[in-house]
Design an enzyme around this catalytic site. Structure first.
Site, PDB file in Angstrom:
ATOM      1  CG  ASP A  64      46.159  39.245  45.526  1.00 15.09           C
ATOM      2  OD1 ASP A  64      47.026  40.099  45.767  1.00 15.09           O
ATOM      3  OD2 ASP A  64      44.961  39.529  45.361  1.00 15.09           O
ATOM      4  CG  ASP A 115      35.068  41.012  40.001  1.00 17.31           C
ATOM      5  OD1 ASP A 115      35.629  41.482  41.032  1.00 17.31           O
ATOM      6  OD2 ASP A 115      35.578  40.089  39.330  1.00 17.31           O
ATOM      7  CG  HIS A 143      38.209  40.774  42.936  1.00 15.36           C
ATOM      8  ND1 HIS A 143      38.451  40.792  41.583  1.00 15.36           N
ATOM      9  CD2 HIS A 143      39.045  41.701  43.461  1.00 15.36           C
ATOM     10  CE1 HIS A 143      39.402  41.683  41.324  1.00 15.36           C
ATOM     11  NE2 HIS A 143      39.777  42.255  42.443  1.00 15.36           N
ATOM     12  CD  GLU A 162      38.309  37.732  39.766  1.00 17.55           C
ATOM     13  OE1 GLU A 162      37.434  38.488  40.238  1.00 17.55           O
ATOM     14  OE2 GLU A 162      39.224  38.139  39.047  1.00 17.55           O
TER      15      GLU A 162
HETATM   16  C1  F6R Z   1      45.282  43.193  45.262  1.00 15.75           C
HETATM   17  C2  F6R Z   1      43.979  42.594  45.476  1.00 15.75           C
HETATM   18  C3  F6R Z   1      42.790  43.032  44.688  1.00 15.75           C
HETATM   19  C4  F6R Z   1      42.677  44.548  44.584  1.00 15.75           C
HETATM   20  C5  F6R Z   1      41.459  44.934  43.756  1.00 15.75           C
HETATM   21  C6  F6R Z   1      41.349  46.434  43.591  1.00 15.75           C
HETATM   22  O1  F6R Z   1      46.244  42.627  46.121  1.00 15.75           O
HETATM   23  O2  F6R Z   1      43.857  41.727  46.279  1.00 15.75           O
HETATM   24  O3  F6R Z   1      41.630  42.513  45.284  1.00 15.75           O
HETATM   25  O4  F6R Z   1      42.595  45.092  45.866  1.00 15.75           O
HETATM   26  O5  F6R Z   1      41.511  44.336  42.514  1.00 15.75           O
HETATM   27  O6  F6R Z   1      42.434  46.914  42.857  1.00 15.75           O
HETATM   28  P1  F6R Z   1      42.676  48.480  42.668  1.00 15.75           P
HETATM   29  O7  F6R Z   1      43.033  49.023  44.005  1.00 15.75           O
HETATM   30  O8  F6R Z   1      43.826  48.581  41.704  1.00 15.75           O
HETATM   31  O9  F6R Z   1      41.411  49.049  42.141  1.00 15.75           O
END
Ligand code: F6R
Length: 245
Positions: A67, A136, A138, A143
């Site tokens: 992403d 959450d 995701h 989301e």
């Molecule tokens: C990032 C992504 C997100 C993160 C998630 C956790 O490329 O796809 O799904 O993996 O938001 O983020 P952290 O590791 O910062 O807690």
């Protein structure tokens, strides 16, 4: 579904890097799906060390990132383009021609998303996809409420994600409100998936993902059905699991 629970973040990072190394040694032209955020940073550091020691060669791999924020330039210090250069690409011999990251400045987003899907297909599909997880539930930026059949698309970030990610920005208002992300189905089609989670803050999402119903409200829960998925957790992230804890 395989669940590996490690003592701490350091061990989680080492274990994951070891699996990636083996995958590249087995298939030098591996197609590797990559995540950003805080969780994979230790793993990237381990991979860089392997490269520096001369035990790992990235020259033939292809990478696809999950992403990118929208609408943000590739030079923005909080863009995932910048993050990947800083945390992996600039420190290894990955061929820039083999790097794919969603374009957060795309003018024709629909066409861009279609091309991204096509690029994945043309490599033969993602061999190994690394994921983090949002508080959450995701994966990517899929989301709560996102269709489990979704493909690469532009999405609005949930309020909780904007809150979580505000730690990387000067103020919460600076966090982009949307992102281009691989869809749930795009991720699910990876031949092998490793989901990483570290810390208490992820414990609830991990329990729901592994032991709750499969639901678009927790997009990671779809992984319960994946034929080749490994969850690598530290003890804190695993602390709310009943069956695996
Ligand atoms: C990032 C992504 C997100 C993160 C998630 C956790 O490329 O796809 O799904 O993996 O938001 O983020 P952290 O590791 O910062 O807690």
């Amino acid at each position: 579904m395989k669940v590996i629970i490690k003592e701490n973040y350091d061990e989680l990072s080492k274990e994951t890097a070891k699996i990636i190394k083996e995958a590249i040694l087995t298939k030098p032209n591996l197609v590797l799906g990559l995540a950003t955020g805080s969780t994979p940073i230790g793993m990237y550091q381990e991979l860089i060390q392997m490269y520096e020691k001369g035990t790992l060669d990235f020259s033939k791999i292809t990478t696809f990132n999950l992403d990118e924020y929208f609408d943000i330039s590739t030079d923005h210090p909080q863009s995932y383009h910048y993050y990947m250069r800083k945390n992996l690409f600039d420190e290894t011999n990955i061929n820039p021609k083999n790097i794919y990251i969603p374009d957060g400045t795309a003018k024709n987003v629909k066409a861009f998303c279609r091309d991204y899907e096509r690029a994945i297909q043309e490599t033969g599909g993602i061999d190994l996809q690394i994921l983090g997880i949002g508080s959450d539930g995701h994966i990517g930026f899929n989301e709560p409420g996102t269709s489990l059949n979704s493909r690469t698309h532009l999405t609005k970030l949930a309020e909780s994600t904007i809150e979580d990610n505000s730690r990387f920005f000067e103020k919460k208002e600076d966090v982009p409100k949307s992102a281009i992300t691989m869809g749930v189905q795009t991720i699910f089609e990876a031949k092998k998936i490793i989901l990483l989670a570290s810390g208490e803050k992820k414990a609830e999402a991990i329990a729901k993902t592994l032991e709750g119903p499969i639901t678009p409200q927790i997009t990671a829960s779809v992984l319960q059905q994946h034929p080749n998925v490994i969850f690598i957790l530290d003890k804190k992230a695993a602390s709310k699991l009943k069956k695996y804890g």
